[in-house]
Write an enzyme that holds these catalytic residues in place. Structure first.
Site, mmCIF file in Angstrom:
data_model
loop_
_atom_site.group_PDB
_atom_site.id
_atom_site.type_symbol
_atom_site.label_atom_id
_atom_site.label_comp_id
_atom_site.label_asym_id
_atom_site.label_seq_id
_atom_site.Cartn_x
_atom_site.Cartn_y
_atom_site.Cartn_z
ATOM 1 N N SER A 209 0.814 -1.217 0.000
ATOM 2 C CA SER A 209 0.000 0.000 0.000
ATOM 3 C C SER A 209 0.847 1.266 0.000
ATOM 4 O O SER A 209 0.503 2.256 -0.649
ATOM 5 C CB SER A 209 -0.939 0.006 1.209
ATOM 6 N N HIS A 266 1.358 4.446 4.535
ATOM 7 C CA HIS A 266 0.587 5.061 3.455
ATOM 8 C C HIS A 266 0.973 6.530 3.283
ATOM 9 O O HIS A 266 1.198 7.002 2.161
ATOM 10 C CB HIS A 266 -0.909 4.969 3.752
#
Length: 289
Positions: A209, A266
């Site tokens: 991610s 992230h």
């Protein structure tokens, strides 16, 4: 890259480049000597490009409905093979991710997970014991700074990440080249993993991610900085990712059964991608003059 066409000063390449990306034609618009130029990555797609250009010159409004024969043939019969050839590092990364998912049983085999986590660990009497980064470095286990990106802990987790890597990562590799793309992915992954560990203090995290967010940030920013860059990430998609990033800091994902999210990875991934975008733009800016 293969030169295809030099646009006139009155011609806006935006509509054509959107149609080319819609038909999965890897290309680049380069501003040179006062003119925009169309460059093609795969010369075998030239017939399809010529057909689309003919439509674009006659009636740009028909571009979205156009289905050049060569594009359809490539997409239906050889799309996957073409992707493998044009984006080899993306393919290798995805295969490694799937392999790690299998051998770790999506995180269920905790002992095997320990080979890929950012720090080796032991679980005794319900407590987890692990090393700090300095100890990991001193042990020479440098791969651990990258390999958490290969770990995934659910089917939804790995499907979401691999699909974006396949799509956005593949396009970027075809534009940037495998070497530059690989360096960028390693930088984003390492920064995301290291800072996630430093801030959370917990080694059991993983996923692509952070890399996905980095690629999204990079691909979104470059067209903002340079008109020669194709638009890969729409404003709407960028808004979605930023909103989802914010949602990750709330209890909502856990309520949906998605588990705890590595929010720092992230965020750092996105920021890394944006910074790398600026660096790449500055390093290649001379090509526009």
């Amino acid at each position: 890259m293969y030169f295809v066409y030099q646009f006139k000063e009155t011609e806006d390449p935006k509509g054509l480049t959107e149609a080319l990306w819609h038909h999965k034609v890897a290309h680049q618009i380069i501003f040179k000597d006062g003119h925009n130029e169309l460059w093609l990555l795969d010369p075998s797609q030239l017939p399809a490009v010529e057909q689309l250009m003919t439509i674009w010159k006659d009636d740009p409004a028909l571009l979205q409905q156009a289905k050049p024969a060569s594009v359809v043939r490539t997409t239906s019969k050889g799309g996957v093979i073409s992707q493998l050839k044009l984006s080899p590092v993306t393919t290798i990364l995805l295969l490694l991710t799937l392999l790690v998912a299998v051998i770790t049983q999506l995180g269920a085999d905790i002992k095997t997970v320990g080979y890929f986590s950012i720090s080796p660990f032991d679980i005794k009497n319900g407590h987890i014991y692990f090393y700090d980064l300095a100890e990991v470095f001193s042990k020479g286990e440098y791969w651990r700074f990258f390999t958490p990106a290969l770990l995934h802990f659910s089917v939804l987790h790995i499907v979401f990440n691999t699909l974006w890597i396949w799509d956005i990562g593949g396009k970027l590799e075809r534009i940037l080249g495998s070497v530059v793309w690989s360096v960028g992915v390693v930088i984003i992954a390492v920064l995301s993993n290291v800072l996630q560990y430093q801030i959370s203090g917990y080694p059991l995290f993983g996923g692509l991610s952070g890399v996905v967010y980095g690629l999204i940030g990079f691909a979104w920013l470059l067209p903002v900085l340079s008109k020669r860059w194709p638009i890969i990430i729409s404003k709407q998609l960028m808004v979605f990712f930023v909103v989802w990033l914010g949602i990750g800091y709330t209890p909502f994902p856990e309520m949906l059964g998605l588990g705890s999210i590595a929010n720092t990875a992230h965020t750092i991934g996105l920021l890394s991608g944006l910074v790398l975008g600026v660096i790449y733009w500055l390093a290649t800016k001379h090509r526009q003059s």
